[in-house]
Design an enzyme around this catalytic site. Structure first.
Site, PDB file in Angstrom:
ATOM      1  CD  GLU A   5       5.897 -32.746  25.224  1.00  0.00           C
ATOM      2  OE1 GLU A   5       5.242 -32.654  24.060  1.00  0.00           O
ATOM      3  OE2 GLU A   5       6.614 -31.760  25.349  1.00  0.00           O
TER       4      GLU A   5
ATOM      5  CG  HIS B 137       4.228 -36.916  19.143  1.00  0.00           C
ATOM      6  ND1 HIS B 137       2.985 -36.902  18.958  1.00  0.00           N
ATOM      7  CD2 HIS B 137       4.833 -35.630  18.389  1.00  0.00           C
ATOM      8  CE1 HIS B 137       2.514 -35.869  18.306  1.00  0.00           C
ATOM      9  NE2 HIS B 137       3.561 -34.928  17.995  1.00  0.00           N
TER      10      HIS B 137
ATOM     11  CB  SER C 148       6.330  10.108  11.412  1.00  0.00           C
ATOM     12  OG  SER C 148       7.627  10.087  11.110  1.00  0.00           O
TER      13      SER C 148
ATOM     14  CD  GLN D 262       9.346  13.148  12.315  1.00  0.00           C
ATOM     15  OE1 GLN D 262      10.584  12.826  11.787  1.00  0.00           O
ATOM     16  NE2 GLN D 262       8.103  12.390  12.068  1.00  0.00           N
TER      17      GLN D 262
ATOM     18  CD  GLN E 277     -11.867   1.886  -0.527  1.00  0.00           C
ATOM     19  OE1 GLN E 277     -11.726   2.080   0.702  1.00  0.00           O
ATOM     20  NE2 GLN E 277     -11.874   3.159  -1.343  1.00  0.00           N
TER      21      GLN E 277
ATOM     22  CE1 TYR F 271      -4.076   2.034   0.487  1.00  0.00           C
ATOM     23  CE2 TYR F 271      -2.718   3.507   1.581  1.00  0.00           C
ATOM     24  CZ  TYR F 271      -3.618   3.116   0.918  1.00  0.00           C
ATOM     25  OH  TYR F 271      -4.673   4.213   0.710  1.00  0.00           O
TER      26      TYR F 271
ATOM     27  CG  ASP G  88      12.359  10.676   6.269  1.00  0.00           C
ATOM     28  OD1 ASP G  88      12.225   9.709   6.861  1.00  0.00           O
ATOM     29  OD2 ASP G  88      11.799  11.629   6.630  1.00  0.00           O
TER      30      ASP G  88
ATOM     31  CD  GLU H  47       8.678   6.862  12.063  1.00  0.00           C
ATOM     32  OE1 GLU H  47       8.474   6.175  11.014  1.00  0.00           O
ATOM     33  OE2 GLU H  47       8.352   7.792  12.765  1.00  0.00           O
ATOM     34  CG  HIS H  48      12.776   8.822  12.117  1.00  0.00           C
ATOM     35  ND1 HIS H  48      11.597   8.965  12.029  1.00  0.00           N
ATOM     36  CD2 HIS H  48      13.051   8.312  10.988  1.00  0.00           C
ATOM     37  CE1 HIS H  48      11.175   8.789  10.958  1.00  0.00           C
ATOM     38  NE2 HIS H  48      12.178   8.294  10.220  1.00  0.00           N
TER      39      HIS H  48
ATOM     40  CG  HIS I   1       5.948  13.550   8.791  1.00  0.00           C
ATOM     41  ND1 HIS I   1       5.823  13.162   7.244  1.00  0.00           N
ATOM     42  CD2 HIS I   1       7.180  13.489   9.240  1.00  0.00           C
ATOM     43  CE1 HIS I   1       7.148  12.604   6.971  1.00  0.00           C
ATOM     44  NE2 HIS I   1       7.769  12.891   8.136  1.00  0.00           N
TER      45      HIS I   1
END
Length: 437
Positions: free
Chosen positions: A416, A421, A238, A260, A192, A131, A362, A328-329, A263
Site C-alpha cells: 500500500e 507501517h 408508524s 395502527q 431545542q 427524547y 407496543d 416496522e411491525h 397513531h
C-alpha cells in the site's frame, strides 16, 4: 374507506410503490427552522434554550435550572396514580427489563494458533440523551422502552428531555420515568432539546448519543447534530403489515389495523391475504368497530390515504410482498406462523400468531417499541441494549505469537506504499533489527 388491491393485477407493483411512497426528506421550512434553533442553542446555551421553550412550549420558568425535574417530582407523580396504573407500569417495566437483561453482551476472546489473544470488549456509553415525546400526547411506554435498555446496558448517566406544553405534566409519564430511573429529566422539547443534548448548555449536559422518536423538528435536529453525537435513527410514520390466512377472528385483525391507523393520518396499515372472503369480513368488522373509537377521524384519514387490503395469490406471495415493504411491525396471523417465519427477511418486529397482537409489543411484551420505519428494517434493528454500548477490539500478542502476523502486516503495508507501517511491523520480527523491549 380503504383501497382493495389484487397482486395479480397488471398495475399492482406500481400501485404498491405509490402506496409505500414516503418522502424521507424534511420540509425545507422545517429544516431551516430547526437549523436556526440548533445553531442558536449551540451558540447561546441556556438563554436560547429558555427563549425557545417559552416560545414553542409556552413554558415559563424563572431560569434554566427550573427546567430540570427533581426525582421527588417523579416520585410524587408515581404516588398520585391509581394503584392499578402503578402496577401496570411496574409490570411492563419488569418485563422490559427482563427481556433486555437476557441479551448477550457480545464480548468474547479467542486464542489463535500462534498464541495471540484476540477478542471484543463491550463497554457502555458514558452519557446518553433520551427524547420522550410529550407534545400532542404523553407516552409513558416510550419512557420505559428507551430508558430501561440504557440502564441495563450500564450507561453512566441517562439524561431525558420531554416537553411539558404550557407546563402541563403527565403523571403517567413522570411515574414511568420514576420507575425507569434516569439520572436527570428536563422539561424541554423539540429541536431545542436535541441541540441542548448535542452541544450542552450551562444547565443541560452534553451527551454522546441521542435516542428516541419525535416529530418533524426533532427528526430534523437529530439529522443536523449527527456526527458530533450519535443517533439511533430518523423516525418516520408508524406502520403494520398483517399476513392472514383467515384463521384469526376478523374482528381481531380489524382492530389491529385500526390500532395502527389511530397513531396519525400518516400511519400505515396493510392486510395481505389469499382469502378474498376474509378481506371482506375484516373490512366489515373495521367499519363496525370504527363507530365507537375516539380517534375515528384520524383512522379514516390514515386508511384512506395509506391503508390497503391486498388479495394475494397465496401466503408465499404475501411474504414476498411483506419483505418488499419491510414494515416496522409484521403480524403473522396464521395457523402456523413458525412455518412462515423462515420466509420473512425484513421486519422491525414480528408477531407470531393471532394472540401476539402488535399492541402487546407496543406496551408490555418486553422488546422495545422503538423500531425501524419506512423500509429501513432492511438494514436497521430495534432499539436495544446494544444501542447504548460500544465495542473495542482486543489484540494481545506475545513475542513468539506476533511473528507471523507481523510478517503479513509488513507485506501488506508495503504493497500500500505505507513504509512506516511496514517498518513498525518488521520491528517486531525477531532478528530483523536491534530493537528490543
Amino acid at each position: 374507506m380503504i383501497r382493495r388491491l389484487h397482486s395479480d393485477a397488471a398495475g399492482f407493483a406500481a400501485e404498491l410503490n405509490a402506496l409505500l411512497a414516503w418522502d424521507v426528506a424534511q420540509s425545507p421550512a422545517v429544516v431551516r427552522a430547526a437549523e436556526e434553533i440548533v445553531d442558536d442553542v449551540r451558540g447561546r446555551g441556556d438563554a436560547a434554550l429558555l427563549e425557545h421553550t417559552r416560545r414553542l412550549d409556552q413554558l415559563e420558568v424563572s431560569d434554566a435550572a427550573a427546567l430540570e425535574l427533581p426525582k421527588d417530582a417523579l416520585e410524587a407523580s408515581y404516588a398520585r396514580l391509581p394503584l392499578a396504573d402503578r402496577e401496570a407500569l411496574k409490570g411492563a417495566a419488569r418485563r422490559i427489563r427482563r427481556y433486555h437483561e437476557a441479551q448477550p453482551d457480545g464480548a468474547f476472546e479467542i486464542t489463535d494458533e500462534e498464541g495471540n489473544v484476540l477478542g471484543l470488549r463491550v463497554t457502555p456509553l458514558d452519557r446518553v440523551g433520551i427524547y420522550v415525546p410529550g407534545g400532542q400526547a404523553a407516552y409513558p411506554s416510550t419512557a420505559l422502552m428507551t430508558t430501561i435498555p440504557a440502564r441495563v446496558a450500564g450507561v453512566g448517566e441517562v439524561v431525558v428531555t420531554t416537553p411539558t406544553p404550557a407546563g402541563a405534566r403527565s403523571d403517567h409519564l413522570l411515574a414511568a420515568l420514576f420507575i425507569a430511573g434516569p439520572d436527570r429529566v428536563f422539561t424541554v422539547g423539540g429541536a431545542q432539546a436535541i441541540a441542548a443534548l448535542a452541544w450542552g448548555t450551562e444547565t443541560v449536559p452534553q451527551v454522546h448519543k441521542i435516542v428516541g422518536p419525535g416529530g418533524g423538528f426533532v427528526t430534523a435536529a437529530k439529522r443536523l447534530v449527527f456526527g458530533p453525537v450519535g443517533i439511533d435513527s430518523l423516525a418516520g410514520p408508524s406502520e403494520v403489515v398483517v399476513i392472514a390466512d383467515g384463521s384469526v377472528a376478523p374482528a381481531w385483525t380489524a382492530l389491529d389495523l385500526l390500532a395502527q391507523a389511530e397513531h396519525d393520518a400518516d400511519a400505515q396499515a396493510i392486510l395481505l391475504s389469499p382469502d378474498a372472503d376474509y378481506l371482506d369480513r375484516v373490512q366489515q368488522a373495521a367499519t363496525e368497530a370504527l363507530r365507537s373509537l375516539s380517534r375515528a377521524n384520524t383512522i379514516r384519514d390514515s386508511l384512506a390515504s395509506r391503508g390497503a387490503l391486498v388479495h394475494t395469490r397465496d401466503l408465499a406471495e404475501a411474504c414476498d410482498i411483506a419483505n418488499r415493504i419491510a414494515p416496522e411491525h409484521l403480524e403473522l396471523a396464521v395457523r402456523d406462523p413458525e412455518a412462515l417465519l423462515p420466509s420473512i427477511r425484513h421486519a422491525g418486529a414480528i408477531f407470531l400468531g393471532g394472540h401476539a397482537a402488535e399492541v402487546i409489543g407496543d406496551y408490555s411484551a418486553g422488546p422495545s417499541h422503538v423500531l425501524p420505519t419506512f423500509g429501513t428494517a432492511r438494514y436497521a434493528s430495534p432499539l436495544s441494549v446494544t444501542d447504548f454500548q460500544k465495542r473495542s477490539s482486543l489484540v494481545r500478542c506475545s513475542a513468539a505469537g506476533v511473528q507471523e502476523p507481523a510478517r503479513l502486516a509488513a507485506n501488506v503495508a508495503e504493497s500500500e506504499g505505507l513504509s512506516a507501517h511496514a517498518a513498525a511491523a518488521r520491528a517486531r520480527i525477531a532478528g530483523f533489527d536491534d530493537n528490543r523491549l
